[in-house]
Scaffold this motif. Structure first.
Motif, PDB file in Angstrom:
ATOM      1  N   GLN A  51    -103.106   0.297  77.344  1.00  0.00           N
ATOM      2  CA  GLN A  51    -104.235   0.484  76.524  1.00  0.00           C
ATOM      3  C   GLN A  51    -104.178   2.026  76.162  1.00  0.00           C
ATOM      4  OE1 GLN A  51    -107.478  -1.151  78.597  1.00  0.00           O
ATOM      5  NE2 GLN A  51    -106.713  -3.025  78.194  1.00  0.00           N
ATOM      6  N   LEU A  52    -103.794   2.915  77.197  1.00  0.00           N
ATOM      7  CA  LEU A  52    -103.858   4.334  76.966  1.00  0.00           C
ATOM      8  C   LEU A  52    -102.671   4.976  76.209  1.00  0.00           C
ATOM      9  CD1 LEU A  52    -104.900   5.012  80.421  1.00  0.00           C
ATOM     10  CD2 LEU A  52    -106.508   5.160  78.490  1.00  0.00           C
ATOM     11  N   GLN A  53    -101.787   4.295  75.876  1.00  0.00           N
ATOM     12  CA  GLN A  53    -100.678   4.848  74.873  1.00  0.00           C
ATOM     13  C   GLN A  53    -101.221   5.003  73.623  1.00  0.00           C
ATOM     14  OE1 GLN A  53     -97.312   4.757  76.112  1.00  0.00           O
ATOM     15  NE2 GLN A  53     -97.221   6.267  74.422  1.00  0.00           N
ATOM     16  N   ASP A  54    -101.094   6.481  73.100  1.00  0.00           N
ATOM     17  CA  ASP A  54    -101.195   7.182  72.008  1.00  0.00           C
ATOM     18  C   ASP A  54    -102.993   6.986  71.823  1.00  0.00           C
ATOM     19  OD1 ASP A  54     -98.607   7.547  71.115  1.00  0.00           O
ATOM     20  OD2 ASP A  54     -98.420   5.395  70.181  1.00  0.00           O
ATOM     21  N   ASP A  55    -103.545   7.161  73.008  1.00  0.00           N
ATOM     22  CA  ASP A  55    -105.033   7.109  73.022  1.00  0.00           C
ATOM     23  C   ASP A  55    -105.591   8.316  72.325  1.00  0.00           C
ATOM     24  OD1 ASP A  55    -107.764   6.345  74.531  1.00  0.00           O
ATOM     25  OD2 ASP A  55    -107.429   8.426  74.892  1.00  0.00           O
ATOM     26  N   GLY A  56    -106.548   8.335  71.618  1.00  0.00           N
ATOM     27  CA  GLY A  56    -107.032   9.430  70.637  1.00  0.00           C
ATOM     28  C   GLY A  56    -107.434  10.609  71.337  1.00  0.00           C
ATOM     29  N   GLU A  57    -108.259  10.392  72.412  1.00  0.00           N
ATOM     30  CA  GLU A  57    -108.849  11.421  73.333  1.00  0.00           C
ATOM     31  C   GLU A  57    -107.585  12.192  73.975  1.00  0.00           C
ATOM     32  OE1 GLU A  57    -112.068  12.002  77.114  1.00  0.00           O
ATOM     33  OE2 GLU A  57    -112.120  10.320  75.847  1.00  0.00           O
ATOM     34  N   LEU A  58    -106.818  11.570  74.478  1.00  0.00           N
ATOM     35  CA  LEU A  58    -105.448  12.011  75.162  1.00  0.00           C
ATOM     36  C   LEU A  58    -104.689  12.982  74.164  1.00  0.00           C
ATOM     37  CD1 LEU A  58    -104.391   9.404  77.656  1.00  0.00           C
ATOM     38  CD2 LEU A  58    -105.989  11.126  78.116  1.00  0.00           C
ATOM     39  N   GLU A  59    -104.532  12.349  73.017  1.00  0.00           N
ATOM     40  CA  GLU A  59    -103.903  13.155  71.914  1.00  0.00           C
ATOM     41  C   GLU A  59    -104.541  14.305  71.759  1.00  0.00           C
ATOM     42  OE1 GLU A  59    -100.891  12.737  70.431  1.00  0.00           O
ATOM     43  OE2 GLU A  59    -100.517  10.321  70.702  1.00  0.00           O
ATOM     44  N   ARG A  60    -105.764  14.383  71.682  1.00  0.00           N
ATOM     45  CA  ARG A  60    -106.668  15.643  71.279  1.00  0.00           C
ATOM     46  C   ARG A  60    -106.382  16.709  72.526  1.00  0.00           C
ATOM     47  NH1 ARG A  60    -110.296  12.007  69.243  1.00  0.00           N
ATOM     48  NH2 ARG A  60    -111.250  11.794  71.228  1.00  0.00           N
ATOM     49  N   VAL A  76     -99.082  14.516  77.984  1.00  0.00           N
ATOM     50  CA  VAL A  76     -99.586  13.752  78.989  1.00  0.00           C
ATOM     51  C   VAL A  76     -98.651  12.555  79.589  1.00  0.00           C
ATOM     52  CG1 VAL A  76    -101.630  12.238  79.636  1.00  0.00           C
ATOM     53  CG2 VAL A  76    -101.911  14.224  78.040  1.00  0.00           C
ATOM     54  N   THR A  77     -98.229  12.839  80.808  1.00  0.00           N
ATOM     55  CA  THR A  77     -97.138  12.098  81.228  1.00  0.00           C
ATOM     56  C   THR A  77     -97.852  11.218  82.350  1.00  0.00           C
ATOM     57  OG1 THR A  77     -96.154  13.360  82.953  1.00  0.00           O
ATOM     58  CG2 THR A  77     -95.530  13.730  80.592  1.00  0.00           C
ATOM     59  N   VAL A  78     -97.190  10.050  82.784  1.00  0.00           N
ATOM     60  CA  VAL A  78     -97.174   9.025  83.714  1.00  0.00           C
ATOM     61  C   VAL A  78     -95.853   8.887  84.284  1.00  0.00           C
ATOM     62  CG1 VAL A  78     -97.963   7.042  84.475  1.00  0.00           C
ATOM     63  CG2 VAL A  78     -99.496   8.051  83.075  1.00  0.00           C
ATOM     64  N   VAL A  79     -95.430   9.129  85.697  1.00  0.00           N
ATOM     65  CA  VAL A  79     -94.191   8.958  86.074  1.00  0.00           C
ATOM     66  C   VAL A  79     -94.114   7.489  86.873  1.00  0.00           C
ATOM     67  CG1 VAL A  79     -92.464   9.580  87.684  1.00  0.00           C
ATOM     68  CG2 VAL A  79     -93.907  11.333  86.512  1.00  0.00           C
ATOM     69  N   GLU A  80     -93.549   6.458  86.225  1.00  0.00           N
ATOM     70  CA  GLU A  80     -93.423   5.151  86.707  1.00  0.00           C
ATOM     71  C   GLU A  80     -92.038   5.408  87.631  1.00  0.00           C
ATOM     72  OE1 GLU A  80     -93.443   2.910  83.199  1.00  0.00           O
ATOM     73  OE2 GLU A  80     -95.553   2.729  83.178  1.00  0.00           O
ATOM     74  N   LYS A  81     -91.714   3.931  88.269  1.00  0.00           N
ATOM     75  CA  LYS A  81     -90.621   3.666  89.104  1.00  0.00           C
ATOM     76  C   LYS A  81     -89.421   4.081  88.681  1.00  0.00           C
ATOM     77  CE  LYS A  81     -88.637   0.594  92.528  1.00  0.00           C
ATOM     78  NZ  LYS A  81     -88.598  -0.788  92.864  1.00  0.00           N
ATOM     79  N   GLU A  82     -89.089   3.805  87.318  1.00  0.00           N
ATOM     80  CA  GLU A  82     -87.690   4.204  86.631  1.00  0.00           C
ATOM     81  C   GLU A  82     -87.672   5.045  85.428  1.00  0.00           C
ATOM     82  OE1 GLU A  82     -85.139   3.036  88.060  1.00  0.00           O
ATOM     83  OE2 GLU A  82     -85.636   1.598  89.477  1.00  0.00           O
ATOM     84  N   ARG A  83     -89.024   5.503  84.980  1.00  0.00           N
ATOM     85  CA  ARG A  83     -88.884   6.240  83.867  1.00  0.00           C
ATOM     86  C   ARG A  83     -90.317   7.164  83.989  1.00  0.00           C
ATOM     87  NH1 ARG A  83     -91.534   2.464  78.974  1.00  0.00           N
ATOM     88  NH2 ARG A  83     -93.546   1.643  80.207  1.00  0.00           N
TER      89      ARG A  83
END
Length: 517
Positions: A51-60, A76-83
């Motif tokens: 839901q937060l992918q390309d979120d307008g507030e995070l883009e700003r 704005v990054t999130v580190v997952e298990k493999e990526r």
């Protein structure tokens, strides 16, 4: 920190050894906690990253971070298990990179922002494909993103393709920290909203399960009477599509019951009051069964009203009631016949024994009084509404003068239950008989007054006769004992007889529920 020294290598750590979260005290700056990777993945899942992918507030935020730090790239990054996943970007089109190449996997583990003046000169990153290839990272600054539990999530970072020996300015570092806090608030807001929705969905599911388990139909409708919910019992009972509007009910409610049921419901809606009704409903097999229905208005915060209701099968009870009513009517008829037979037998006996004619006449009068009481409270009489005054008027009907009653009744009136009718009839028949022998009714002129007053949950019935002397054995006869037994034993009341000012007053005080019940 020992943890960061242990993992000072090019590839990001794949297993953070501590299995549990370290909750940070409220108000304290959250250093990155070390937790098991599986536990960290559970935390990430609660944020609803899709839901937060390309979120307008995070883009700003990313766009402003690039301007603040005069950098061509901000993420704005999130580190997952493999990526490593990019929720918001400025300056690049990519949406992810493999985790082993992630700079942010290192930044998220620090208690302070991570700055790398020249990645090509840093032994941890000099061979990194993101340094040796595109986008050619030379300078990196990342502010760690840490969950409220202390689990490392990712980073807000800026990237430059030129080295920066001096790193960020103090102002830029402060600004990056402020923006990092804004990112976490946005992520947390989405997480809390998801948790709230999940909690609501769980409650709604439980409610539906509960409603589906009840033995009757449950429904709801909006203010326009658009029916938007039925529990599982509707389809089980009726076996067809649920109604959408009020007139759709005409297809399942018996045609003889439908007009009244519809009007009763519409009247209740207009008044905004609860509606209770009974009607026959068509079952899936085509049979008709009696139902009891209740519709209740529920005020909504916006000032509108929703309606909820239930429908329960009472067909078996209805049939039992009909059978009992039929039996009661049959018994009533037979009892009337018994009264007539007894009166006839007394009359025959009286003709053979003229010396006992007075006793026979008195006994016949008592039987007639019981018959009057029975007429009032027999099953068909109850439907029309039996009342105390109607019972008394029937008992006193023989005592008239040119069609005018000589026992004048005044005051309040209450319904009479079947259990109270017989003792009341006996009491007032006895009073009228005594008056006809010794009191006002034995004379050609004069009336008896009977007032009825309801007060404090009791009825006060006052029988008053003027110019009646007190007999010597007033309290000794069978009639007096009959009065006492009827009032105190069956009606749970009190009776008092007084002679004063040349007249007699009899007062009965009886609980209202003893008469109406």
């Amino acid at each position: 920190m020992e943890f960061r020294k242990k993992f000072a290598y090019t590839a990001a750590p794949k297993d953070m050894k501590k299995p549990d979260f370290i909750p940070w005290p409220i108000g304290a700056a959250p250093d990155a906690a070390m937790c098991g990777e599986d536990s960290r993945a559970q935390v990430l899942a609660q944020y609803g990253l899709d839901q937060l992918q390309d979120d307008g507030e995070l883009e700003r935020v990313a766009r402003f971070a690039a301007k603040l730090c005069d950098a061509p790239i901000a993420l704005v990054t999130v580190v997952e298990k493999e990526r490593q996943r990019f929720l918001a970007t400025e300056g690049i089109d990519e949406r992810e990179t493999p985790r082993p190449t992630s700079f942010c996997a290192h930044a998220m583990l620090g208690a302070e922002p991570l700055e790398i003046p020249d990645a090509a000169e840093d032994e941890r990153f000099s061979d990194n494909p993101l340094v040796t290839g595109q986008p050619g990272i030379r300078f990196y600054a990342g502010h760690p993103l840490v969950s409220t539990e202390g689990a490392p999530i990712g980073a807000l970072c800026i990237i430059d393709t030129k080295p920066r020996p001096g790193g960020l300015t103090d102002f830029q570092r402060e600004g990056l920290a402020v923006l990092g806090g804004s990112v976490m608030r946005r992520l947390l807001a989405n997480r809390l909203e998801r948790l709230s929705q999940a909690s609501y969905q769980r409650r709604e599911k439980r409610l539906r399960q509960i409603l589906d388990s009840v033995p009757g139909i449950a429904w709801s409708a909006d203010a326009d009477l658009d029916f938007d919910y039925f529990n599982a019992r509707y389809s089980e009972f009726v076996g067809r599509e649920s109604p959408r509007g009020i007139d759709d009910w005409a297809e399942v409610i018996h045609k003889d019951d439908w007009p009244a049921a519809r009007q009763n419901f519409l009247d209740a809606i207009e008044r905004g009051e609860q509606n209770d009704d009974q009607f026959r409903l068509r079952m899936a097999d085509g049979s008709w069964r009696w139902m009891v229905s209740r519709a209740v208005p529920l005020p909504i915060e916006d000032g509108s009203v929703r309606w909820v209701g239930t429908i329960f099968d009472i067909d078996d009870a209805h049939k039992v009631h009909e059978a009992r009513e039929l039996l009661a009517n049959e018994l009533s008829h037979r009892i009337k016949n018994i009264f007539a037979v007894i009166s006839g037998l007394i009359a025959l006996s009286a003709r053979k024994l003229p010396d006992h004619s007075e006793f026979a006449s008195e006994l016949t009068g008592k039987i007639r009084a019981l018959g009057k009481a029975h007429d009032i409270v027999r099953p068909e009489g109850i439907v029309n509404g039996a009342s105390l005054k109607s019972l008394l008027e029937g008992i006193f009907a023989p005592y008239t003068d040119d069609g005018q009653p000589r026992v004048v009744i005044s005051g309040d009136d209450v319904p009479v239950g079947s259990r109270a009718a017989t003792p009341l009839a006996l009491v007032f028949h006895e009073l009228a008989t005594n008056s006809a022998k010794y009191g006002v009714l034995s004379r050609q002129q004069g009336d008896v007054s009977l007032s009825i007053a309801e007060q404090d949950g009791a009825l006060l019935l006052r029988w008053r006769e003027s110019d009646v002397p007190q007999p010597e054995d007033a309290e000794a006869g069978f009639g007096s004992r009959l009065l006492t037994m009827s009032v105190e034993g069956q009606l749970r009341g009190l009776i008092e007889r007084r002679w004063a000012d040349g007249g007699m007053t009899v007062e009965l005080t009886v609980p209202v529920d003893a008469i109406t019940g």
